[in-house]
Design an enzyme around this catalytic site. Structure first.
Site, short mmCIF file in Angstrom:
data_model
loop_
_atom_site.label_atom_id
_atom_site.label_comp_id
_atom_site.label_asym_id
_atom_site.label_seq_id
_atom_site.Cartn_x
_atom_site.Cartn_y
_atom_site.Cartn_z
NE ARG A 153 -2.62 13.61 2.09
CZ ARG A 153 -2.71 12.29 2.21
NH1 ARG A 153 -3.51 11.62 1.39
NH2 ARG A 153 -2.04 11.63 3.13
CG HIS A 204 6.57 8.13 -3.07
ND1 HIS A 204 5.26 7.96 -3.47
CD2 HIS A 204 6.88 7.04 -2.33
CE1 HIS A 204 4.80 6.82 -2.98
NE2 HIS A 204 5.76 6.23 -2.29
CE1 TYR A 211 1.54 8.63 -0.22
CE2 TYR A 211 0.76 10.69 0.75
CZ TYR A 211 1.67 9.66 0.71
OH TYR A 211 2.74 9.65 1.58
CG HIS A 229 2.12 3.21 -3.02
ND1 HIS A 229 1.46 3.72 -1.93
CD2 HIS A 229 3.43 3.20 -2.68
CE1 HIS A 229 2.33 4.00 -0.97
NE2 HIS A 229 3.53 3.71 -1.42
CD GLU A 272 6.40 2.04 -1.21
OE1 GLU A 272 6.21 2.05 0.02
OE2 GLU A 272 6.47 3.08 -1.90
CG ASP A 277 7.29 0.48 3.21
OD1 ASP A 277 7.10 -0.07 4.31
OD2 ASP A 277 7.23 1.71 3.05
CG HIS A 330 4.18 -0.92 2.80
ND1 HIS A 330 4.31 -0.20 1.63
CD2 HIS A 330 3.76 -0.03 3.73
CE1 HIS A 330 4.00 1.05 1.84
NE2 HIS A 330 3.66 1.20 3.11
CG HIS A 336 10.27 3.40 1.04
ND1 HIS A 336 9.06 3.58 0.38
CD2 HIS A 336 11.16 4.19 0.38
CE1 HIS A 336 9.22 4.44 -0.60
NE2 HIS A 336 10.50 4.82 -0.63
CG ASP A 376 1.13 1.93 5.01
OD1 ASP A 376 2.19 2.00 5.66
OD2 ASP A 376 0.91 2.61 3.99
CG HIS A 382 5.40 3.86 7.65
ND1 HIS A 382 6.12 4.49 6.66
CD2 HIS A 382 4.68 2.90 7.01
CE1 HIS A 382 5.82 3.96 5.48
NE2 HIS A 382 4.94 2.99 5.68
CD GLU A 398 8.36 6.02 2.68
OE1 GLU A 398 8.23 6.53 1.56
OE2 GLU A 398 7.82 4.95 3.02
#
Length: 281
Positions: free
Chosen positions: A36, A66, A69, A106, A142, A175, A178, A212, A225, A227, A257
């Site tokens: 972040r 990864h 975000y 992403h 992804e 994923d 997703h 993922h 989304d 998980h 994840e």
């Protein structure tokens, strides 16, 4: 294929390796810096050396990084577009320092400019990133659940993003949560076959290298989304068992994840996945 999970780098990147060893994972995904923040602290040569030594001693590979975000390669806003490209370029360099094999990202949100414009922006950015960064770290796109103006909800969109870019430079990270949110019914053998056939037709199945692997708390086609723990969501144990049977040999790593709702969740999810893999084998 190897089984692992995404782990925090709080306290130092090498701590993620210690935790992976403790859990019995043989592959690993991390953020190269806080997900972040735009900027990350400079990694010291000693901690890089310790991290790579621990990875090698534990035979943990491949290593997957990864991106943060914040990056959005589809944005029509020039400042955010430049910052996003710069951040991903920095993550590629950081991933190379850590000895990573893959960098997962992403694709982004067009935020109202439209699908065609957003896909073109991503394609342009990826072309430049590949041309400007000869790191040996492979980019993986992804798929997304499709909330709002997200791009990459299907494999035609993902293929458009890499149009004109050599296939060896960019691959695919699937994923499962997703995909389920986007309408691919991974709870059935037929739904999984449909998904893999679509990947093969639109993107090429042998470019799928990382999965993922997450259950979904959201319903099929919900575009959510959310998980969830393996076998406890809408995909279920039988869906994951079928998926493990059908995944191509190109897949090098399965990365969890899944959420940590209480102590022991990482251990439980990894053991559940290992048990399902053992059943399939």
């Amino acid at each position: 294929m190897k089984l692992g999970l995404h782990l925090s780098i709080a306290g130092g990147v090498d701590k993620a390796v210690d935790r992976a060893v403790e859990l019995g994972a043989d592959t690993l995904q991390i953020f190269a810096k806080s997900p972040r923040n735009w900027q990350g602290r400079q990694l010291k040569s000693a901690e890089i050396a310790t991290f790579k030594t621990k990875l090698a001693e534990a035979e943990i590979n491949p290593l997957i990084v990864h991106v943060n975000y914040l990056s959005n390669l589809a944005t029509p806003k020039e400042e955010l577009y430049r910052k996003s490209k710069a951040a991903i370029s920095a993550d590629l360099q950081r991933a190379e320092l850590l000895g990573a094999d893959y960098l997962v990202l992403h694709p982004g949100n067009h935020t109202g400019s439209g699908t065609e414009a957003g896909l073109a922006r991503i394609n342009q950015a990826l072309e430049q990133l590949v041309a400007e960064n000869e790191t040996g770290v492979k980019l993986l796109l992804e798929n997304v659940a499709g909330a709002g103006t997200e791009l990459g909800v299907n494999f035609k969109e993902l293929a458009a993003m890499v149009s004109g870019i050599p296939t060896a430079e960019i691959g695919l990270c699937l994923d499962t949560c997703h995909a389920f949110g986007a309408g691919y019914n991974l709870s059935t053998k037929e739904g999984i076959q449909r998904l893999l056939a679509e990947i093969d037709e639109d993107f090429a199945l042998d470019r799928l290298e990382v999965v993922h692997i997450n259950d979904s708390k959201g319903e099929l086609g919900s575009n959510k989304d959310r998980h969830f723990h393996i076998g406890q969501g809408e995909i279920g144990y039988s869906g994951f068992k079928e998926l493990l049977k059908l995944l191509p040999d190109s897949v090098k790593a399965l990365i969890l994840e899944t959420p940590i709702d209480e102590a022991g969740d990482d251990e439980l999810n990894l053991q559940t996945l290992q048990d399902l893999a053992d059943e399939v084998i």
